[in-house]
Scaffold this motif. Structure first.
Motif, short mmCIF file in Angstrom:
data_model
loop_
_atom_site.label_atom_id
_atom_site.label_comp_id
_atom_site.label_asym_id
_atom_site.label_seq_id
_atom_site.Cartn_x
_atom_site.Cartn_y
_atom_site.Cartn_z
N LYS B 150 87.08 98.38 45.93
CA LYS B 150 85.95 99.18 45.48
C LYS B 150 84.95 98.28 44.74
CE LYS B 150 85.27 103.59 43.11
NZ LYS B 150 85.92 104.65 42.35
N TYR B 151 85.48 97.38 43.93
CA TYR B 151 84.62 96.48 43.17
C TYR B 151 83.86 95.52 44.10
CZ TYR B 151 83.08 93.31 39.50
OH TYR B 151 82.32 92.55 38.67
N ILE B 152 84.55 95.01 45.11
CA ILE B 152 83.90 94.09 46.05
C ILE B 152 82.75 94.80 46.77
CG2 ILE B 152 84.21 92.84 48.22
CD1 ILE B 152 87.07 92.21 47.30
N ARG B 153 83.03 96.04 47.21
CA ARG B 153 82.03 96.80 47.96
C ARG B 153 80.86 97.21 47.07
NH1 ARG B 153 80.67 97.51 53.01
NH2 ARG B 153 78.75 96.85 52.02
N GLU B 154 81.18 97.83 45.93
CA GLU B 154 80.12 98.48 45.16
C GLU B 154 79.42 97.56 44.17
OE1 GLU B 154 81.85 101.96 43.47
OE2 GLU B 154 82.24 102.86 45.45
N ASP B 155 80.17 96.61 43.61
CA ASP B 155 79.55 95.78 42.58
C ASP B 155 79.18 94.39 43.06
OD1 ASP B 155 79.84 97.44 39.86
OD2 ASP B 155 81.56 97.82 41.17
#
Lengths: 293, 372
Positions: B150-155
């Motif tokens: 999720k962090y790789i995708r969104e942030d």
């Protein structure tokens, strides 16, 4: 394929191979002199690293003083090792001695944890340079230090064995004990010196990889086995063979890990060893399969 | 008259004894931890954390006593240690191992003996095998992986991920989860590389990830020396991709070994550094007790024991009741975060992303996800 990657892999392979070579040599010269395989060779790599960390960090001694001091300490360890693990069993078959070296290996591992603690420790590097960049190729300076130190040591060793009286006496002992004894060479002392010499080789390996590996009680285990593999690939019993076999192993291992599969890196080493044993049991440079004189 | 009053008093006291844990009769808790063997380094911190919990629980009026049994960092060792705790020490509950394989090894015996066991193993399956006596005090791997992706995708807004993992059960399990869950986040797994535990040279793997066009590498590592060596080589090789590691990438042990090489490394962490009052109180108490900084990775031992002590305080030393009490726990604020147990015994449901700055993990973002 990108050339710089290949050169980088080559350096990492040569450095690992050099370490295996120092260990393999230690195993081979003991085998030649005393007809036994020392399975504690890996732990003799670990111990000097711990001593060096202790002297450098806790005692705060300068590196120039520490390296010779560690080597002297380890010479003493080699002497005690021979007197405790080999000498009382010298007239028995090779098996009890092998078991006794395995015992020493377990003792050293657990002893190191007892004395130095279970936490991995950092051994300071001899140079502050973090990386060397040579024409786009990035190299860990410690690799260069390992490769150069090992090469120098091997040259020095060659001169020692070929040009000095003591070296020749040790060679004679390794080649034929009875004849050597008739020549008036003190066999027992020569074997003790061989153990000391072998321990010193292992401690140089320990001092060289300490900064690279971090110092733990397990650090010598796999390296010890790889050194043994290298010695077999090169031709067990041959000094040149042990060096070539180990360097070959270090390099081929890295390339196979990169091009074939990194998961089986350690497996490749042993597969190569098994293939050598199957198709060329005497190894690359080994004497004919017949028992050495 | 006086005599009969005295008799009644003695009888009443005798009746109360088994219920209230008095100084003479503390509730025994076995600790199953690697004092020797390959992961002996961990136990140093684990026992410190657990001992601190023992002290705090006793201060709070719950008399528990910790009995440490060495699991020798192996599966048979874990089972042996558990048997010792059960047969010889006759413990009430167990503070279990952190390695999933060791948790699996003791599962049947725990179930058979019906002993409440607080575990740190993060393999998803551990709490889905019908063992009602396991209580997991760390976020499981699927949560950790969801948080990373999720962090790789969104942030980070990156697409191509590469995975480097230890070939042991933990690393392989984590990498499998990444491979399975990546498409859900629209991410492409371009290359997967592994190594055996205690490997010392990662050049081949790191360069191969570079050759595959990796934008961010997820490193699923188990052993702290391995992770530290890898971080140093990552930095030396000057690789173009980002480094996002599993929790072992930012624990004190790794950071003290890796030194400067760890700067800028991103990692998932169980705890929010300095995020809560509980965290700061614990860090302070730890410093006071041992004169050194706390290790967030080991702190689950503290939380687990405190949760157990809380349950014992509420319902007394009765295993079935303690089990109910732990499962009924909602929004318990521990050192590492919030604990709310699901029926299958999972306590944690969030993790955060930290970045290493000046040798310390600094919070980037808290990510909460729902378990699978």
């Amino acid at each position: 394929m990108d050339m710089t990657i290949n050169v980088q892999l080559l350096f990492s392979g040569l450095a690992m191979g050099s370490i295996y070579a120092l260990i393999a040599l230690g195993i081979v010269i003991i085998y030649r002199a005393a007809d036994v395989v020392n399975f504690a060779q890996g732990e003799l790599v670990m111990l000097p690293a711990f001593i060096a960390v202790f002297l450098l960090d806790t005692m705060g001694l300068p590196a120039v003083a520490v390296y010779p001091l560690v080597i002297i300490c380890m010479g003493l360890v080699g002497f005690i090792f021979e007197k405790v693990a080999y000498y009382p069993l010298r007239n028995r078959s090779f098996l009890p001695v092998i078991i006794s070296t395995i015992g020493v290996s377990i003792f050293l591992k657990n002893g190191a944890q007892y004395v130095f603690g279970a936490l991995p420790q950092v051994m300071p590097r001899p140079t502050d340079v973090e990386v060397l960049v040579l024409g786009g190729v990035i190299i860990d300076p410690q690799y260069i230090i390992i490769i150069v130190s090992t090469s120098l040591l091997l040259v020095a060793q060659h001169f020692f064995f070929e040009r000095t009286m003591l070296g020749k006496m040790m060679q004679a002992t390794a080649q034929d004990k009875d004849a050597a004894r008739l020549m008036g060479i003190p066999i027992a002392r020569m074997i003790a010196i061989t153990f000391i010499f072998s321990t010193i080789l292992a401690s140089v390996a320990g001092l060289l990889v300490g900064p690279l590996f971090y110092v733990t009680k397990e650090m010598g285990g796999m390296a010890g086995l790889k050194g043994f593999c290298g010695a077999i690939i090169g031709g067990f019993g041959s000094v040149t063979g042990a060096i070539l076999g180990s360097v070959f192993l270090g390099v081929i291992e890295v390339y196979l890990a990169f091009y074939v599969s990194s998961a089986y890196r350690d497996a490749f080493a042993f597969i190569i060893m098994i293939l050598v044993l199957l198709f060329r049991p005497q190894g690359i440079l080994g004497e004919r399969i017949a028992q050495k004189a | 008259m006086f005599k009969s009053v005295f008799q009644i008093f003695v009888m009443a006291a005798a009746l109360c004894l088994p219920l209230s844990a008095t100084a003479a009769n503390p509730v025994l808790v076995g600790m199953n931890t690697p004092v020797t063997g390959a992961s002996a380094g961990e136990a140093v911190y684990f026992t410190k954390a657990a001992k601190l919990a023992e002290k705090h629980a006793n201060d709070a009026g719950v008399n528990i006593k910790l009995i440490i049994q060495d699991n020798q960092s192996t599966n048979p060792g874990a089972l042996q240690a558990l048997n010792k705790s059960i047969e010889q020490d006759k413990v009430f509950a167990v503070l279990g191992p952190i390695k999933s394989t060791q948790v699996l090894a003791i599962s049947d015996r725990v179930k058979q003996a019906e002993i409440p066991t607080l575990i740190g193993g993060t393999n998803v399956n551990l709490t889905h095998q019908g063992n009602p006596w396991f209580f997991r005090c760390r976020p499981d791997d699927s949560i950790v992986v969801h948080v990373m992706l999720k962090y790789i995708r969104e942030d980070m807004k990156l697409n191509k991920i590469g995975v480097l993992h230890d070939a042991d059960a933990f690393g392989t399990g984590g990498a499998d989860l990444v491979a399975r869950l990546a498409p859900q986040y629209g991410l492409t797994l371009v290359k997967r590389e592994k190594y055996t535990t205690k490997d010392k040279d990662y050049t081949a793997q790191l360069l191969s990830l570079k050759a595959a066009g990796t934008e961010v590498m997820i490193h699923y590592g188990t052993n702290v020396e391995d992770v530290a060596v890898c971080q140093r080589q990552f930095r030396q090789l000057g690789l173009p991709y980002k480094y996002l590691g599993s929790p072992s990438s930012a624990v004190n042990d790794t950071l003290s070994l890796a030194g400067k090489a760890a700067e800028g490394v991103l990692a998932v962490a169980d705890a929010i550094p300095d995020g809560t009052r509980e965290y700061r109180d614990y860090a302070q108490a730890y410093m006071k007790e041992y004169g050194e900084e706390m290790d967030a990775w080991a702190a689950w031992n503290y939380d687990a024991l405190m949760i157990l002590a809380k349950a014992i305080k509420e319902v007394g030393p009765d295993r079935a009741k303690v089990r109910k009490a732990i499962l009924g726990l909602r929004d318990y604020q521990g050192v590492l975060g919030t604990y709310s147990f699901t029926d299958n015994g999972d306590g944690r449901h969030s993790a955060c992303i930290v970045e290493v700055k000046n040798g310390h993990p600094v919070l980037k973002k808290v990510v909460t996800v729902s378990a699978e």
